[in-house]
Design a protein around this motif. Structure first.
Motif, PDB file in Angstrom:
ATOM      1  N   SER A  43       0.834  -1.192   0.000  1.00 29.85           N
ATOM      2  CA  SER A  43       0.000   0.000   0.000  1.00 29.85           C
ATOM      3  C   SER A  43       0.865   1.237   0.000  1.00 29.85           C
ATOM      4  N   THR A  44       0.338   2.316  -0.572  1.00 32.16           N
ATOM      5  CA  THR A  44       1.054   3.591  -0.598  1.00 32.16           C
ATOM      6  C   THR A  44       0.688   4.471   0.582  1.00 32.16           C
ATOM      7  N   SER A  45      -0.108   3.958   1.514  1.00 31.22           N
ATOM      8  CA  SER A  45      -0.520   4.756   2.664  1.00 31.22           C
ATOM      9  C   SER A  45       0.615   4.832   3.667  1.00 31.22           C
ATOM     10  N   ILE A  46       0.512   5.792   4.569  1.00 34.29           N
ATOM     11  CA  ILE A  46       1.525   6.021   5.576  1.00 34.29           C
ATOM     12  C   ILE A  46       1.291   5.097   6.762  1.00 34.29           C
ATOM     13  N   THR A  47       2.354   4.523   7.297  1.00 32.43           N
ATOM     14  CA  THR A  47       2.249   3.636   8.444  1.00 32.43           C
ATOM     15  C   THR A  47       2.474   4.424   9.708  1.00 32.43           C
ATOM     16  N   PRO A  48       1.428   4.666  10.542  1.00 34.74           N
ATOM     17  CA  PRO A  48       1.579   5.494  11.722  1.00 34.74           C
ATOM     18  C   PRO A  48       2.527   4.907  12.748  1.00 34.74           C
ATOM     19  N   SER A  49       2.669   3.560  12.777  1.00 34.66           N
ATOM     20  CA  SER A  49       3.504   2.938  13.797  1.00 34.66           C
ATOM     21  C   SER A  49       4.985   3.134  13.530  1.00 34.66           C
ATOM     22  N   SER A  50       5.351   3.526  12.324  1.00 31.63           N
ATOM     23  CA  SER A  50       6.752   3.696  11.982  1.00 31.63           C
ATOM     24  C   SER A  50       7.307   4.948  12.649  1.00 31.63           C
ATOM     25  N   SER A  51       8.532   4.838  13.142  1.00 30.02           N
ATOM     26  CA  SER A  51       9.164   5.992  13.777  1.00 30.02           C
ATOM     27  C   SER A  51       9.776   6.934  12.763  1.00 30.02           C
ATOM     28  N   VAL A  52       9.935   6.471  11.528  1.00 27.47           N
ATOM     29  CA  VAL A  52      10.510   7.295  10.463  1.00 27.47           C
ATOM     30  C   VAL A  52       9.385   7.995   9.724  1.00 27.47           C
ATOM     31  N   SER A  53       9.486   9.302   9.630  1.00 30.97           N
ATOM     32  CA  SER A  53       8.459  10.068   8.937  1.00 30.97           C
ATOM     33  C   SER A  53       8.600   9.871   7.429  1.00 30.97           C
ATOM     34  N   PRO A  54       7.492   9.765   6.716  1.00 29.25           N
ATOM     35  CA  PRO A  54       7.578   9.582   5.263  1.00 29.25           C
ATOM     36  C   PRO A  54       7.948  10.851   4.515  1.00 29.25           C
ATOM     37  N   PHE A  55       7.885  12.019   5.188  1.00 30.68           N
ATOM     38  CA  PHE A  55       8.154  13.282   4.513  1.00 30.68           C
ATOM     39  C   PHE A  55       9.179  14.086   5.295  1.00 30.68           C
ATOM     40  N   ILE A  56       9.961  14.858   4.556  1.00 24.75           N
ATOM     41  CA  ILE A  56      10.974  15.717   5.160  1.00 24.75           C
ATOM     42  C   ILE A  56      10.901  17.097   4.527  1.00 24.75           C
ATOM     43  N   CYS A  57      11.561  18.041   5.163  1.00 22.62           N
ATOM     44  CA  CYS A  57      11.704  19.382   4.592  1.00 22.62           C
ATOM     45  C   CYS A  57      12.809  19.340   3.540  1.00 22.62           C
ATOM     46  N   PRO A  58      12.564  19.818   2.338  1.00 16.69           N
ATOM     47  CA  PRO A  58      13.592  19.761   1.293  1.00 16.69           C
ATOM     48  C   PRO A  58      14.769  20.690   1.549  1.00 16.69           C
ATOM     49  N   ILE A  59      14.633  21.604   2.499  1.00 19.39           N
ATOM     50  CA  ILE A  59      15.710  22.559   2.778  1.00 19.39           C
ATOM     51  C   ILE A  59      16.553  22.109   3.961  1.00 19.39           C
ATOM     52  N   THR A  60      15.898  21.714   5.065  1.00 18.92           N
ATOM     53  CA  THR A  60      16.616  21.359   6.294  1.00 18.92           C
ATOM     54  C   THR A  60      16.674  19.853   6.542  1.00 18.92           C
ATOM     55  N   SER A  61      15.917  19.063   5.777  1.00 17.61           N
ATOM     56  CA  SER A  61      15.839  17.606   5.945  1.00 17.61           C
ATOM     57  C   SER A  61      15.210  17.201   7.272  1.00 17.61           C
ATOM     58  N   LEU A  62      14.504  18.114   7.926  1.00 11.61           N
ATOM     59  CA  LEU A  62      13.794  17.774   9.161  1.00 11.61           C
ATOM     60  C   LEU A  62      12.541  16.973   8.816  1.00 11.61           C
ATOM     61  N   GLU A  63      12.153  16.061   9.712  1.00 13.42           N
ATOM     62  CA  GLU A  63      11.043  15.161   9.452  1.00 13.42           C
ATOM     63  C   GLU A  63       9.719  15.751   9.917  1.00 13.42           C
ATOM     64  N   LEU A  64       8.691  15.547   9.105  1.00 13.42           N
ATOM     65  CA  LEU A  64       7.340  15.957   9.469  1.00 13.42           C
ATOM     66  C   LEU A  64       6.858  15.117  10.655  1.00 13.42           C
ATOM     67  N   GLY A  65       6.275  15.779  11.642  1.00 10.99           N
ATOM     68  CA  GLY A  65       5.812  15.087  12.837  1.00 10.99           C
ATOM     69  C   GLY A  65       6.753  15.239  14.002  1.00 10.99           C
ATOM     70  N   HIS A  66       8.034  15.416  13.706  1.00 11.38           N
ATOM     71  CA  HIS A  66       9.019  15.654  14.743  1.00 11.38           C
ATOM     72  C   HIS A  66       9.330  17.141  14.891  1.00 11.38           C
ATOM     73  N   TYR A  67       9.041  17.898  13.840  1.00 10.78           N
ATOM     74  CA  TYR A  67       9.287  19.341  13.839  1.00 10.78           C
ATOM     75  C   TYR A  67       8.083  20.053  13.227  1.00 10.78           C
ATOM     76  N   LYS A  68       7.993  21.327  13.525  1.00  5.75           N
ATOM     77  CA  LYS A  68       6.883  22.134  13.030  1.00  5.75           C
ATOM     78  C   LYS A  68       7.056  22.387  11.541  1.00  5.75           C
ATOM     79  N   PHE A  69       5.944  22.177  10.786  1.00  2.00           N
ATOM     80  CA  PHE A  69       5.949  22.400   9.346  1.00  2.00           C
ATOM     81  C   PHE A  69       4.889  23.429   8.972  1.00  2.00           C
ATOM     82  N   CYS A  70       5.101  24.059   7.824  1.00  2.00           N
ATOM     83  CA  CYS A  70       4.152  25.042   7.295  1.00  2.00           C
ATOM     84  C   CYS A  70       3.882  24.745   5.824  1.00  2.00           C
TER      85      CYS A  70
END
Length: 252
Positions: free
Chosen positions: A119-146
């Protein structure tokens, strides 16, 4: 009496204080980091894992587009009983124009996990975020995003703060910092500001729609006038004068 005062071997028991007095249960503390990670990976309407295509509203909430479509169908009363019926907190979504597509940057670290899943859905149990910031490489869910409303690009708050710019750092499209930057999963204070901004934007919509109608009506009136106006008499050309016989030759 014999045996009075003896507390043993009579089948009795001594109750403890915790058994006599009922104490209020302590509320379980929710880890704010875990809560933020869960919210950022699930659709705010259906609570299912986010999957492409993903959209967002002016209040900074993320949705599966299919959940929005089901909600709009149910709101019009044309859906079936299996269609999603969302609470009144989503009444600000009146149509697809009230949401915009979101463009996330995939996290290379989660590529192995996503490839192993069918499946292409996101797995909530995973500790690794599926998305990052393209500038700072920070992970969505661990840091504030806009989100940038005009283009839908998602960046970390740190990137917008440390690299100030009037254009999107991802696609280069210009945007207004005061009205186009929407925090994902905003705080209560940010949510109040976003609601005020949304109301101001919608208050200006009728005037723009009215101006379009007025322009269309004016164009239609001009077209009607042109149709009713009689055709102007043709002006004789030089060649017509040459072909016409002269008065002198006729008299002779």
């Amino acid at each position: 009496l014999k045996g009075v005062g003896n507390m043993g071997n009579d089948g009795g028991c001594i109750l403890r204080r915790c058994e006599l007095v009922k104490e209020k249960k302590k509320k379980e503390k929710v880890d704010p980091v875990e809560l933020e990670r869960t919210i950022s990976r699930n659709c705010a309407m259906s609570h299912e894992p986010l999957r492409e295509p993903i959209v967002a509203c002016d209040l900074g909430r993320l949705y599966n587009k299919e959940a929005i479509l089901a909600f709009l169908v149910a709101a019009k009363g044309t859906g079936t009983e299996t269609q999603l019926v969302a609470p009144s907190s989503f009444n600000h979504i009146r149509g697809l124009k009230d949401v915009f597509p979101v463009h996330f940057t995939p996290n290379p670290a989660s590529a192995s996990e996503s490839s192993s899943s069918a499946s292409t859905s996101i797995t909530p149990s995973s500790s690794v975020s599926p998305f990052i910031c393209p500038i700072t490489s920070l992970e969505l869910g661990h840091y504030k995003f806009c989100l940038i409303r005009g283009c839908g690009c998602a960046l970390s708050e740190r990137a917008l703060r440390e690299v100030p710019s009037d254009v999107c750092l991802v696609c280069g499209k210009p945007y207004d910092k005061s009205s186009d930057v929407i925090p994902i999963n905003p705080s209560p204070e940010e949510l109040v500001q976003l609601k005020e901004r949304m109301d101001m934007r919608r208050a200006s919509e009728p005037s723009s729609r009215k101006s379009k109608k007025e322009k269309k009506k004016k164009a239609d009136d001009i077209l009607k006038v042109k149709e009713k106006k009689p055709a102007a008499a043709a002006i004789p050309t030089v060649s017509a004068y040459r072909k016409a016989p002269s008065m002198t030759s006729t008299a002779m």
